[in-house]
Design a protein around this motif. Sequence first.
Motif, PDB file in Angstrom:
ATOM      1  N   GLN A   1     -27.758  -1.343  41.250  1.00  0.00           N
ATOM      2  CA  GLN A   1     -26.697  -1.961  42.506  1.00  0.00           C
ATOM      3  C   GLN A   1     -25.416  -1.673  42.747  1.00  0.00           C
ATOM      4  O   GLN A   1     -25.058  -0.404  41.864  1.00  0.00           O
ATOM      5  CB  GLN A   1     -26.672  -3.285  41.227  1.00  0.00           C
ATOM      6  N   VAL A   2     -24.811  -1.699  43.886  1.00  0.00           N
ATOM      7  CA  VAL A   2     -24.073  -0.797  44.490  1.00  0.00           C
ATOM      8  C   VAL A   2     -22.650  -2.005  43.435  1.00  0.00           C
ATOM      9  O   VAL A   2     -22.270  -2.554  43.324  1.00  0.00           O
ATOM     10  CB  VAL A   2     -23.921  -1.648  45.753  1.00  0.00           C
ATOM     11  N   GLN A   3     -22.042  -1.008  43.093  1.00  0.00           N
ATOM     12  CA  GLN A   3     -20.899  -0.787  42.268  1.00  0.00           C
ATOM     13  C   GLN A   3     -19.613  -0.142  43.356  1.00  0.00           C
ATOM     14  O   GLN A   3     -19.283   0.951  43.036  1.00  0.00           O
ATOM     15  CB  GLN A   3     -20.942  -0.531  40.630  1.00  0.00           C
ATOM     16  N   LEU A   4     -18.282  -0.903  43.692  1.00  0.00           N
ATOM     17  CA  LEU A   4     -17.068  -0.143  43.292  1.00  0.00           C
ATOM     18  C   LEU A   4     -15.623  -1.218  43.235  1.00  0.00           C
ATOM     19  O   LEU A   4     -15.768  -2.513  42.407  1.00  0.00           O
ATOM     20  CB  LEU A   4     -16.877  -1.131  44.990  1.00  0.00           C
ATOM     21  N   VAL A   5     -15.408   0.305  42.483  1.00  0.00           N
ATOM     22  CA  VAL A   5     -14.635  -0.503  41.229  1.00  0.00           C
ATOM     23  C   VAL A   5     -12.723   0.320  41.318  1.00  0.00           C
ATOM     24  O   VAL A   5     -12.929   1.156  42.116  1.00  0.00           O
ATOM     25  CB  VAL A   5     -14.800   0.062  39.892  1.00  0.00           C
ATOM     26  N   GLU A   6     -11.970  -0.388  42.121  1.00  0.00           N
ATOM     27  CA  GLU A   6     -10.473  -0.355  42.429  1.00  0.00           C
ATOM     28  C   GLU A   6      -9.600   0.110  41.701  1.00  0.00           C
ATOM     29  O   GLU A   6      -9.654  -1.033  40.599  1.00  0.00           O
ATOM     30  CB  GLU A   6     -10.189  -1.272  43.693  1.00  0.00           C
ATOM     31  N   SER A   7      -8.400   1.174  41.624  1.00  0.00           N
ATOM     32  CA  SER A   7      -8.134   1.513  40.458  1.00  0.00           C
ATOM     33  C   SER A   7      -6.466   2.090  41.856  1.00  0.00           C
ATOM     34  O   SER A   7      -6.695   2.478  42.426  1.00  0.00           O
ATOM     35  CB  SER A   7      -7.846   2.389  39.711  1.00  0.00           C
ATOM     36  N   GLY A   8      -5.708   2.164  40.526  1.00  0.00           N
ATOM     37  CA  GLY A   8      -3.883   2.862  41.296  1.00  0.00           C
ATOM     38  C   GLY A   8      -2.774   1.513  41.199  1.00  0.00           C
ATOM     39  O   GLY A   8      -1.727   2.152  42.431  1.00  0.00           O
ATOM     40  N   GLY A   9      -3.419  -0.040  41.360  1.00  0.00           N
ATOM     41  CA  GLY A   9      -2.357  -0.852  41.870  1.00  0.00           C
ATOM     42  C   GLY A   9      -1.101  -0.555  41.248  1.00  0.00           C
ATOM     43  O   GLY A   9      -1.520  -0.229  39.699  1.00  0.00           O
ATOM     44  N   GLY A  10      -0.013  -1.756  40.742  1.00  0.00           N
ATOM     45  CA  GLY A  10       1.136  -1.672  40.069  1.00  0.00           C
ATOM     46  C   GLY A  10       2.073  -2.286  41.643  1.00  0.00           C
ATOM     47  O   GLY A  10       2.216  -2.788  42.234  1.00  0.00           O
ATOM     48  N   LEU A  11       3.993  -2.473  40.465  1.00  0.00           N
ATOM     49  CA  LEU A  11       4.625  -3.233  41.186  1.00  0.00           C
ATOM     50  C   LEU A  11       5.522  -1.966  41.439  1.00  0.00           C
ATOM     51  O   LEU A  11       5.742  -0.523  41.127  1.00  0.00           O
ATOM     52  CB  LEU A  11       4.968  -3.561  39.720  1.00  0.00           C
ATOM     53  N   ALA A  24     -17.937   4.817  43.875  1.00  0.00           N
ATOM     54  CA  ALA A  24     -18.624   3.585  44.317  1.00  0.00           C
ATOM     55  C   ALA A  24     -19.498   4.312  43.865  1.00  0.00           C
ATOM     56  O   ALA A  24     -20.151   5.396  43.315  1.00  0.00           O
ATOM     57  CB  ALA A  24     -18.863   3.689  45.737  1.00  0.00           C
ATOM     58  N   SER A  25     -20.548   3.782  43.466  1.00  0.00           N
ATOM     59  CA  SER A  25     -22.328   3.950  42.457  1.00  0.00           C
ATOM     60  C   SER A  25     -22.867   2.775  43.260  1.00  0.00           C
ATOM     61  O   SER A  25     -22.870   1.564  43.624  1.00  0.00           O
ATOM     62  CB  SER A  25     -21.506   4.108  41.191  1.00  0.00           C
ATOM     63  N   GLY A  26     -24.401   3.577  43.504  1.00  0.00           N
ATOM     64  CA  GLY A  26     -25.910   2.666  43.596  1.00  0.00           C
ATOM     65  C   GLY A  26     -25.938   2.464  44.971  1.00  0.00           C
ATOM     66  O   GLY A  26     -27.035   1.602  45.147  1.00  0.00           O
ATOM     67  N   PHE A  27     -25.276   3.603  45.792  1.00  0.00           N
ATOM     68  CA  PHE A  27     -26.097   3.828  46.600  1.00  0.00           C
ATOM     69  C   PHE A  27     -25.555   5.527  46.654  1.00  0.00           C
ATOM     70  O   PHE A  27     -25.052   6.380  46.176  1.00  0.00           O
ATOM     71  CB  PHE A  27     -25.017   3.124  48.095  1.00  0.00           C
TER      72      PHE A  27
END
Length: 116
Positions: A1-11, A24-27
């Motif tokens: 299945q399609v998966q999107l995982v974001e990272s890198g945010g913060g203050l 991204a994965s699944g496509f």
Amino acid sequence: QVQLVESGGGLVQPGGSLRLSCAASGFIFRNKPMQWYRQAPGKEREFIATISSGGTITDYKDSVKGRFTISRDNAKNTVYLQMNSLKPEDTAVYLCNVRVATKDYWGRGTQVTVSS
């Protein structure tokens, strides 16, 4: 299945920088344009940037042009958002997006807070 995982945010302080990533994965990643959106508390989700499948064509929301840069690494199935000269009004949850077979997919997002 399609998966999107974001990272890198913060203050980050006003004027600072952050680099967001979306794995991204699944496509077949290299075949799909990718987008970044953001959603601030009490506001509608808004488009920030898009990049073509090959990475040669980009477009941005007017208020981030010249400050944000979208890019992608098709070998790593990852799209990035480099954010410079951040402002308090950039505070939001940032999400990446892909459309596969007429359906929109979203990650859970990563929080970006710009404050002194």
